[in-house]
Structures are given as C-alpha cells and as structure tokens.
Design a protein around this motif. Sequence first.
Motif, PDB file in Angstrom:
ATOM      1  N   LEU A 146      17.546 -33.695 104.657  1.00 44.05           N
ATOM      2  CA  LEU A 146      17.893 -32.892 105.828  1.00 44.05           C
ATOM      3  C   LEU A 146      17.198 -33.501 107.031  1.00 44.05           C
ATOM      4  N   ASP A 147      17.989 -33.792 108.059  1.00 45.20           N
ATOM      5  CA  ASP A 147      17.430 -34.400 109.261  1.00 45.20           C
ATOM      6  C   ASP A 147      17.922 -33.635 110.488  1.00 45.20           C
ATOM      7  N   PHE A 148      17.354 -33.978 111.643  1.00 43.38           N
ATOM      8  CA  PHE A 148      17.708 -33.316 112.899  1.00 43.38           C
ATOM      9  C   PHE A 148      17.842 -34.369 113.984  1.00 43.38           C
ATOM     10  N   SER A 149      18.953 -34.312 114.735  1.00 39.68           N
ATOM     11  CA  SER A 149      19.160 -35.303 115.791  1.00 39.68           C
ATOM     12  C   SER A 149      20.101 -34.745 116.855  1.00 39.68           C
ATOM     13  N   PHE A 150      19.699 -34.866 118.118  1.00 43.10           N
ATOM     14  CA  PHE A 150      20.530 -34.474 119.253  1.00 43.10           C
ATOM     15  C   PHE A 150      21.098 -33.057 119.112  1.00 43.10           C
ATOM     16  N   GLY A 151      20.221 -32.130 118.759  1.00 48.61           N
ATOM     17  CA  GLY A 151      20.620 -30.727 118.710  1.00 48.61           C
ATOM     18  C   GLY A 151      21.389 -30.311 117.473  1.00 48.61           C
ATOM     19  N   LYS A 152      21.485 -31.207 116.478  1.00 50.65           N
ATOM     20  CA  LYS A 152      22.219 -30.877 115.260  1.00 50.65           C
ATOM     21  C   LYS A 152      21.374 -31.153 114.022  1.00 50.65           C
ATOM     22  N   TRP A 153      21.538 -30.314 113.012  1.00 50.80           N
ATOM     23  CA  TRP A 153      20.952 -30.539 111.696  1.00 50.80           C
ATOM     24  C   TRP A 153      21.958 -31.315 110.867  1.00 50.80           C
ATOM     25  N   ILE A 154      21.470 -32.262 110.070  1.00 48.05           N
ATOM     26  CA  ILE A 154      22.341 -33.116 109.258  1.00 48.05           C
ATOM     27  C   ILE A 154      21.873 -33.062 107.815  1.00 48.05           C
ATOM     28  N   GLY A 155      22.708 -32.512 106.936  1.00 48.34           N
ATOM     29  CA  GLY A 155      22.396 -32.455 105.512  1.00 48.34           C
ATOM     30  C   GLY A 155      23.185 -33.517 104.764  1.00 48.34           C
ATOM     31  N   GLU A 156      22.489 -34.287 103.908  1.00 46.27           N
ATOM     32  CA  GLU A 156      23.144 -35.341 103.129  1.00 46.27           C
ATOM     33  C   GLU A 156      22.757 -35.221 101.665  1.00 46.27           C
ATOM     34  N   VAL A 157      23.763 -35.233 100.812  1.00 48.83           N
ATOM     35  CA  VAL A 157      23.545 -35.102  99.369  1.00 48.83           C
ATOM     36  C   VAL A 157      24.392 -36.144  98.649  1.00 48.83           C
ATOM     37  N   GLY A 158      23.766 -36.900  97.756  1.00 48.72           N
ATOM     38  CA  GLY A 158      24.499 -37.909  97.003  1.00 48.72           C
ATOM     39  C   GLY A 158      23.960 -38.038  95.591  1.00 48.72           C
ATOM     40  N   TYR A 159      24.848 -38.256  94.650  1.00 49.20           N
ATOM     41  CA  TYR A 159      24.421 -38.446  93.259  1.00 49.20           C
ATOM     42  C   TYR A 159      25.525 -39.123  92.455  1.00 49.20           C
ATOM     43  N   VAL A 160      25.128 -39.647  91.308  1.00 50.90           N
ATOM     44  CA  VAL A 160      26.080 -40.234  90.364  1.00 50.90           C
ATOM     45  C   VAL A 160      26.122 -39.327  89.142  1.00 50.90           C
ATOM     46  N   ALA A 161      27.323 -38.942  88.727  1.00 49.76           N
ATOM     47  CA  ALA A 161      27.490 -38.093  87.545  1.00 49.76           C
ATOM     48  C   ALA A 161      28.121 -38.924  86.432  1.00 49.76           C
ATOM     49  N   ARG A 162      27.473 -38.931  85.275  1.00 51.96           N
ATOM     50  CA  ARG A 162      27.997 -39.676  84.122  1.00 51.96           C
ATOM     51  C   ARG A 162      28.187 -38.724  82.950  1.00 51.96           C
ATOM     52  N   VAL A 163      29.377 -38.774  82.366  1.00 55.41           N
ATOM     53  CA  VAL A 163      29.654 -37.997  81.161  1.00 55.41           C
ATOM     54  C   VAL A 163      29.584 -38.954  79.973  1.00 55.41           C
ATOM     55  N   LYS A 164      28.753 -38.605  79.007  1.00 56.47           N
ATOM     56  CA  LYS A 164      28.535 -39.484  77.858  1.00 56.47           C
ATOM     57  C   LYS A 164      28.904 -38.781  76.550  1.00 56.47           C
ATOM     58  N   LYS A 165      29.478 -39.552  75.654  1.00 52.76           N
ATOM     59  CA  LYS A 165      29.758 -39.073  74.298  1.00 52.76           C
ATOM     60  C   LYS A 165      29.221 -40.102  73.316  1.00 52.76           C
ATOM     61  N   ASN A 166      28.337 -39.638  72.460  1.00 50.37           N
ATOM     62  CA  ASN A 166      27.679 -40.528  71.488  1.00 50.37           C
ATOM     63  C   ASN A 166      26.976 -41.683  72.190  1.00 50.37           C
ATOM     64  N   GLY A 167      26.405 -41.389  73.362  1.00 50.02           N
ATOM     65  CA  GLY A 167      25.637 -42.385  74.090  1.00 50.02           C
ATOM     66  C   GLY A 167      26.457 -43.317  74.959  1.00 50.02           C
ATOM     67  N   GLU A 168      27.780 -43.248  74.869  1.00 45.12           N
ATOM     68  CA  GLU A 168      28.642 -44.125  75.652  1.00 45.12           C
ATOM     69  C   GLU A 168      29.208 -43.379  76.854  1.00 45.12           C
ATOM     70  N   ILE A 169      29.249 -44.063  78.024  1.00 46.67           N
ATOM     71  CA  ILE A 169      29.773 -43.461  79.246  1.00 46.67           C
ATOM     72  C   ILE A 169      31.301 -43.425  79.174  1.00 46.67           C
ATOM     73  N   VAL A 170      31.872 -42.224  79.252  1.00 44.32           N
ATOM     74  CA  VAL A 170      33.332 -42.079  79.220  1.00 44.32           C
ATOM     75  C   VAL A 170      33.888 -41.804  80.617  1.00 44.32           C
ATOM     76  N   CYS A 171      33.001 -41.430  81.525  1.00 43.31           N
ATOM     77  CA  CYS A 171      33.448 -41.113  82.882  1.00 43.31           C
ATOM     78  C   CYS A 171      32.264 -41.191  83.840  1.00 43.31           C
ATOM     79  N   GLN A 172      32.523 -41.658  85.052  1.00 43.01           N
ATOM     80  CA  GLN A 172      31.466 -41.719  86.062  1.00 43.01           C
ATOM     81  C   GLN A 172      32.037 -41.386  87.438  1.00 43.01           C
ATOM     82  N   ASN A 173      31.362 -40.507  88.152  1.00 40.96           N
ATOM     83  CA  ASN A 173      31.719 -40.147  89.529  1.00 40.96           C
ATOM     84  C   ASN A 173      30.558 -40.476  90.454  1.00 40.96           C
TER      85      ASN A 173
END
Length: 216
Positions: A146-173
């Motif tokens: 969360l930051d603030f600049s020129f009269g505005k608050w700026i929220g930034e959120v980022g992550y990587v989501a991995r779905v695994k089955k039996n230890g293997e990645i089947v999907c990633q976002n």
Amino acid sequence: MRRFLCVPNSFLLVIAFVTLLSGCAGLSHQYRASTEGMSVSYTVNKEQFINPKAKVFISSSDERLDKEIFGDGAKPSAGTRALGFVFFGVYYAPALLFDQPTLKDQQDPIRIFKTATSERLSKNGITVTNDNDVLVVDLLVRQFKLDFSFGKWIGEVGYVARVKKNGEIVCQNEIYEKATAFNFYCFGSGEKAINEAFGKAIDRLDINSCFSKLQK
C-alpha cells in the motif's frame, strides 16, 4: 424553448440525508483505521465450481522481494506531509495527524491469502482440509503493498497460484491487481484501496479452469 427540470424538495432531502450518512460512515472508518489499524478482509461471492472430486489443501508462502507492506509515500516525513497539505489541502490534512498506517492486530499479510481462498472455496462447496496428502493449492505471494502518491492511495496485490496433484503442477495462474482511492478519509481510504486490490486478486484465481484439467 428551454425546459427546466423541477426536482421535488423531498428528493433533495433524501440525497442530502444519504450524503450525510456516507460522510459520517467515512469519518468513522477513518478514525478506526487510524487508531486501531487497517483491516484486510474478503467477502465471498456465490460461485459454482467444478467438483475436483478431491479434498483441497491450501498453503501460502512469502516470495516478496520487498517485505515492506507500506511504501515510502504511505509513511512520509513531516516535511513531505506539509508539502502535501500545501498542494492537496484537506485531502491531505488528515494524514498530518498520524504517524504512519499499520495493519489491525498485526494481521499476517501472507496468511490472509490462505484464509480468503479457503473461505472462497469452502463456502462454495469445495472441501478444504488440513491434510496435505490431497489436491494442493499453493499461493506464492509476490506483492502486497500500500502506497500513497499525489493525493491517492495505491493498493497492489500479486501472487502465483499453483494447483498440484501428486506433487505435479496441473495448473498455474499469475495474478496481479491494483486499486486506487482518493484520500478523502485518510487511512480509511488506504484501507479501501488495499482491500479492493486484495478482493479482486483472490477472485481472479480461475478455479474452474484449473479443476477442469483434473477431469481429463
């Protein structure tokens, strides 16, 4: 010929009343966020998920390069605050009263990803368990700022989501969301920005796309 629109007095009174309530709620929000700390929460939307035919274990880990939650603009020096007041007036004035924002009750910025995703899945029919010998959803948090600049608050959120089955990645976002809020209610507006970015980021995880790959 000009036509004039006549607005009933009762309608104007309703608008004024709603505006007053909104202002009071905003000031109350500002006071709580400033004195008790900002609270990050998530509201579950009703969704229909593909049944993965398995229980799901969710984990979250910190992969942020910058561990600071609040950017430099959100915790400025007294000189910067005074300069901001000169340029932005009342929109910056509340920030002069407090040192810098904090999270309420020392909320763990990493654990909330697991909590929110667990709520999203479990309240929409997916069984979430603490047994990791099942389908695994790994949340690798890359940004929570969360930051603030020129009269505005700026929220930034980022992550990587991995779905695994039996230890293997089947999907990633790979997910990133950003939200801004004008500084009408000081830290209350900052709380709004980070919550909006967080909520959108949690909802961006395409659960059905990942679970559909398990059906093949």
